[in-house]
Design a protein around this motif. Sequence first.
Motif, PDB file in Angstrom:
ATOM      1  N   ARG A   1      42.519  39.628  40.606  1.00 60.16           N
ATOM      2  CA  ARG A   1      41.836  39.492  41.898  1.00 60.16           C
ATOM      3  C   ARG A   1      40.958  40.715  42.174  1.00 60.16           C
ATOM      4  O   ARG A   1      39.798  40.588  42.590  1.00 60.16           O
ATOM      5  CB  ARG A   1      42.847  39.290  43.026  1.00 60.16           C
TER       6      ARG A   1
ATOM      7  N   LEU B   1      53.017  38.216  34.122  1.00 60.83           N
ATOM      8  CA  LEU B   1      52.108  37.395  34.914  1.00 60.83           C
ATOM      9  C   LEU B   1      52.010  37.893  36.348  1.00 60.83           C
ATOM     10  O   LEU B   1      50.920  37.957  36.910  1.00 60.83           O
ATOM     11  CB  LEU B   1      52.556  35.928  34.884  1.00 60.83           C
ATOM     12  N   GLN B   2      53.125  38.257  36.954  1.00 65.53           N
ATOM     13  CA  GLN B   2      53.092  38.703  38.347  1.00 65.53           C
ATOM     14  C   GLN B   2      52.324  40.020  38.506  1.00 65.53           C
ATOM     15  O   GLN B   2      51.729  40.259  39.548  1.00 65.53           O
ATOM     16  CB  GLN B   2      54.507  38.822  38.908  1.00 65.53           C
TER      17      GLN B   2
ATOM     18  N   TYR C   1      42.075  33.411  35.859  1.00 66.68           N
ATOM     19  CA  TYR C   1      42.907  33.316  37.062  1.00 66.68           C
ATOM     20  C   TYR C   1      43.242  31.852  37.343  1.00 66.68           C
ATOM     21  O   TYR C   1      44.394  31.512  37.630  1.00 66.68           O
ATOM     22  CB  TYR C   1      42.184  33.948  38.252  1.00 66.68           C
ATOM     23  N   TYR C   2      42.244  30.988  37.242  1.00 67.55           N
ATOM     24  CA  TYR C   2      42.475  29.563  37.491  1.00 67.55           C
ATOM     25  C   TYR C   2      43.444  28.984  36.460  1.00 67.55           C
ATOM     26  O   TYR C   2      44.357  28.230  36.807  1.00 67.55           O
ATOM     27  CB  TYR C   2      41.159  28.782  37.478  1.00 67.55           C
TER      28      TYR C   2
ATOM     29  N   LEU D   1      48.145  39.202  38.030  1.00 69.98           N
ATOM     30  CA  LEU D   1      47.379  38.426  39.015  1.00 69.98           C
ATOM     31  C   LEU D   1      46.658  39.305  40.038  1.00 69.98           C
ATOM     32  O   LEU D   1      45.462  39.089  40.284  1.00 69.98           O
ATOM     33  CB  LEU D   1      48.266  37.382  39.685  1.00 69.98           C
TER      34      LEU D   1
ATOM     35  N   LEU E   1      45.770  30.469  34.881  1.00 69.51           N
ATOM     36  CA  LEU E   1      47.120  31.003  35.073  1.00 69.51           C
ATOM     37  C   LEU E   1      47.783  30.532  36.365  1.00 69.51           C
ATOM     38  O   LEU E   1      49.009  30.463  36.437  1.00 69.51           O
ATOM     39  CB  LEU E   1      47.086  32.539  35.046  1.00 69.51           C
ATOM     40  N   THR E   2      46.980  30.218  37.391  1.00 71.18           N
ATOM     41  CA  THR E   2      47.552  29.894  38.707  1.00 71.18           C
ATOM     42  C   THR E   2      47.246  28.490  39.199  1.00 71.18           C
ATOM     43  O   THR E   2      47.926  27.994  40.095  1.00 71.18           O
ATOM     44  CB  THR E   2      47.039  30.874  39.780  1.00 71.18           C
ATOM     45  N   GLY E   3      46.196  27.875  38.663  1.00 67.57           N
ATOM     46  CA  GLY E   3      45.750  26.584  39.192  1.00 67.57           C
ATOM     47  C   GLY E   3      44.964  26.739  40.486  1.00 67.57           C
ATOM     48  O   GLY E   3      44.621  25.760  41.130  1.00 67.57           O
ATOM     49  N   GLN E   4      44.657  27.967  40.863  1.00 64.14           N
ATOM     50  CA  GLN E   4      43.918  28.247  42.100  1.00 64.14           C
ATOM     51  C   GLN E   4      42.581  28.891  41.771  1.00 64.14           C
ATOM     52  O   GLN E   4      42.479  29.705  40.851  1.00 64.14           O
ATOM     53  CB  GLN E   4      44.716  29.191  43.000  1.00 64.14           C
TER      54      GLN E   4
END
Length: 173
Positions: A48, A40-41, A95-96, A44, A98-101
């Motif tokens: 982006r 995951l790291q 992305y959302y 991301l 996986l991150t909530g952002q």
Amino acid sequence: MNLYPGNIIQEYSSYPFAFTPVQYQTQPVLPSYQMYQTNLQAVLPLLRRTIQGERNDELFYDYLIQNAPSNQDKEIITSIRDDERRHRQMFKQMYYALTGQTIESTDSMPFERPPSYLAGIEKAIFGELGAVELYRKIYFTIPYTVFKNMVFEILTDELKHASKYNFLYAKNK
């Protein structure tokens, strides 16, 4: 009952890969296999970068559409541009999830006008093939089958786009 001829094992015993079932492995996974592990790291920043890249492609393809010499060329490039828009939305959804952002793409990269339509098509071919390389990394590192399926769809679209641009290049050469 033996379903295979006696020499089938011998034929494949020289195969360059030897796999040991995970439950029997005594050593950690070899470094050459690390690229196939989800991370995951690692994924991301790739997501982006991809979201911005898809936006840049969309702007570049708008330019190609405006300078296309025929309606057929315009239709082909428009379909590719529309796919790029959809891909950007799919990557943003991943992305959302996986991150909530949320992540927004910017128009920060300056647009470089190619010297000719044909030079733009050539740049597009290699851009699509470069995207395939990047998306393959994302495919290997992104967790969850649903996201892998989404990336696979996008990856195959990029291959299709490269083929279409190759057609346009040959047609207009």
